[in-house]
Design a protein around this motif. Structure first.
Motif, PDB file in Angstrom:
ATOM      1  N   GLY A   1      86.288  30.944  -2.101  1.00  0.00           N
ATOM      2  CA  GLY A   1      86.308  31.828  -3.247  1.00  0.00           C
ATOM      3  C   GLY A   1      87.378  32.891  -3.050  1.00  0.00           C
ATOM      4  N   ILE A   2      87.508  33.779  -4.033  1.00  0.00           N
ATOM      5  CA  ILE A   2      88.499  34.856  -3.974  1.00  0.00           C
ATOM      6  C   ILE A   2      87.762  36.190  -4.038  1.00  0.00           C
ATOM      7  CG2 ILE A   2      90.442  35.952  -5.149  1.00  0.00           C
ATOM      8  CD1 ILE A   2      91.287  33.248  -6.155  1.00  0.00           C
ATOM      9  N   GLY A   3      88.062  37.055  -3.080  1.00  0.00           N
ATOM     10  CA  GLY A   3      87.492  38.389  -3.060  1.00  0.00           C
ATOM     11  C   GLY A   3      88.524  39.411  -3.493  1.00  0.00           C
TER      12      GLY A   3
ATOM     13  N   LEU B   1      97.499  32.314  -5.562  1.00  0.00           N
ATOM     14  CA  LEU B   1      96.236  32.694  -4.931  1.00  0.00           C
ATOM     15  C   LEU B   1      95.123  31.707  -5.280  1.00  0.00           C
ATOM     16  CD1 LEU B   1      96.301  36.560  -5.548  1.00  0.00           C
ATOM     17  CD2 LEU B   1      96.772  35.378  -3.406  1.00  0.00           C
ATOM     18  N   VAL B   2      95.047  31.333  -6.543  1.00  0.00           N
ATOM     19  CA  VAL B   2      93.993  30.408  -6.969  1.00  0.00           C
ATOM     20  C   VAL B   2      94.209  29.032  -6.354  1.00  0.00           C
ATOM     21  CG1 VAL B   2      92.993  29.233  -8.963  1.00  0.00           C
ATOM     22  CG2 VAL B   2      93.525  31.668  -9.092  1.00  0.00           C
TER      23      VAL B   2
ATOM     24  N   ALA C   1      89.675  26.695 -12.732  1.00  0.00           N
ATOM     25  CA  ALA C   1      89.635  25.807 -11.571  1.00  0.00           C
ATOM     26  C   ALA C   1      88.249  25.730 -10.938  1.00  0.00           C
ATOM     27  CB  ALA C   1      90.649  26.278 -10.528  1.00  0.00           C
ATOM     28  N   GLY C   2      87.292  26.507 -11.438  1.00  0.00           N
ATOM     29  CA  GLY C   2      85.957  26.508 -10.845  1.00  0.00           C
ATOM     30  C   GLY C   2      85.865  27.276  -9.553  1.00  0.00           C
ATOM     31  N   VAL C   3      86.825  28.172  -9.300  1.00  0.00           N
ATOM     32  CA  VAL C   3      86.844  28.970  -8.071  1.00  0.00           C
ATOM     33  C   VAL C   3      86.051  30.261  -8.299  1.00  0.00           C
ATOM     34  CG1 VAL C   3      88.308  30.245  -6.448  1.00  0.00           C
ATOM     35  CG2 VAL C   3      89.077  28.047  -7.373  1.00  0.00           C
ATOM     36  N   PRO C   4      85.060  30.565  -7.473  1.00  0.00           N
ATOM     37  CA  PRO C   4      84.297  31.807  -7.658  1.00  0.00           C
ATOM     38  C   PRO C   4      85.129  33.034  -7.290  1.00  0.00           C
ATOM     39  CG  PRO C   4      83.583  30.676  -5.667  1.00  0.00           C
ATOM     40  CD  PRO C   4      84.541  29.750  -6.354  1.00  0.00           C
TER      41      PRO C   4
END
Length: 387
Positions: A272-274, A262-263, A314-317
């Motif tokens: 981003g990921i919700g 997912l990331v 990874a800096g993913v919000p």
């Protein structure tokens, strides 16, 4: 950000293994003695408790100076954690309310509980993959350890304490790694992820990660445990002891794989990921008797935690949204009605007639809500140059 790396120790002889086990027993017996004093005299601060029990721990339990200090600190940290949990509202692991008794008796430590080691008690030789570790039988030098190449590289950034842990007669060292936290990028949208029991995760891109194999694996282990528990023989108990953590390891590995996927997808597409905020879901949902085992073994909190820390690296919000009506709302026209969810897998909007997989519809709603929360101003938004 802080992450942990676990390495497996390989004692070169039975003497070394006995020395490590004896060290854990001595440290935790000393911790119990210190805990009784801390409870009886209300000495929960390290300096105060150390003045009261330091010399006693060294004399009665044959601990070194640093081992005694680390043991006292462990006791104080345990009382601090207990107080924080009670003050925070007695939340369970899944966020549900649970009753926690106040300090009606001293905190007790198992004989095999983890023991913290600092750099005076533990020395790492990463090139040779060995450690020099203090024990009650003296310092053991050149004890080999094994870990992954990635873990070995992370250990070069190790700072602070490491914990000695024993599980099923096998010794591990758990080290804390402090890594620089990358800046969270500005997402160009969100990847909505719907978590479930039938399907572990369904993304707003339409990818479905089914839980059929995992649920069958869990069912086999439940049946095997039931069969062995009915036998009540020594051999059955030995098998139960041997396999008791196998299911948990398999589930954790599966969740790691899914979280990594997912990331990676979100990072590759600059999104981003919700996720749904499922705190207290077990307390709110009622299940039939034959479904309770599946509900209470649902590891959504673990998967969410894995996604959160991998995304942070990874800096993913990551944005958590309100889960209400995500399965009843149409992701095309926003019409909400309970009859829109025809079955577990089928969604039919009574307003616009849209038909799609129910979990895919839910994940799209999550993506829309996450984007709306982000636009309103999320707590983990990246700082701009003007700010």
């Amino acid at each position: 950000m802080k992450i942990v790396v676990q390495v497996k120790l390989l004692p070169v002889s039975a003497y070394d293994a006995d020395a490590l086990a004896a060290t854990l027993r001595a440290c935790n017996r000393a911790a119990n003695a210190a805990s009784e004093v801390a409870f009886a005299k209300d000495l929960k601060r390290r300096n105060m408790l150390q003045d009261a029990v330091y010399h006693r721990l060294r004399a009665e339990f044959d601990l070194g100076a640093q081992a005694a200090v680390r043991t006292i600190t462990k006791v104080c940290d345990a009382y601090t954690t207990l107080k924080a949990n009670i003050k925070a509202g007695n939340l369970g692991r899944d966020g549900s309310r649970r009753r926690v008794r106040a300090e009606s008796r001293p905190i007790s430590f198992r004989e095999g509980a983890a023991q913290p080691y600092d750099d005076r008690m533990l020395t790492w030789n990463l090139d040779a993959r060995t450690v020099s570790i203090w024990t009650v039988a003296g310092r053991l030098k050149h004890v080999p350890f094994v870990c992954s190449p990635e873990g070995l590289e992370l250990l070069r950034s190790r700072r602070g304490e490491s914990d000695l842990v024993m599980r099923d007669g096998v010794f591990f060292l758990v080290a804390t790694i402090d890594l620089p936290e990358p800046e969270v990028f500005e997402p160009g949208g969100f990847l909505g992820v719907d978590l479930g029991i039938v399907n572990i995760a369904t993304t707003s891109d339409g990818e479905i990660l089914a839980a059929r194999r995992l649920n069958r694996y869990r069912q086999r282990h439940r049946d095997l445990r039931t069969k062995l528990q009915k036998k009540r023989t020594k051999s059955a108990k030995r098998v139960l002891k041997r396999i008791r953590r196998r299911e948990a390891r398999h589930v954790a590995n599966t969740n790691h794989i899914i979280a990594k996927k997912l990331v990676a997808t979100a990072e590759r597409t600059s999104r981003g990921i919700g996720l749904e905020d499922l705190s207290g879901i077990r307390a709110r949902v009622t299940a039939k008797k034959d479904q309770r085992a599946r509900l209470h073994s649902w590891a959504f909190a673990q998967l969410g935690a894995f996604v959160a820390y991998k995304a942070k690296r990874a800096g993913v919000p990551v944005v958590h949204v309100d889960p209400r009506n995500t399965s009843r709302q149409c992701s095309e026209c926003w019409h909400v009605h309970r009859t829109n969810r025809v079955s577990q897998a089928r969604f039919e909007c009574r307003s616009c007639g849209s038909i799609m997989h129910a979990d895919h519809n839910g994940s799209r709603n999550i993506a829309h809500r996450a984007d709306a929360v982000w636009q309103r101003g999320a707590v983990n938004r990246p700082r701009t140059s003007a700010s």
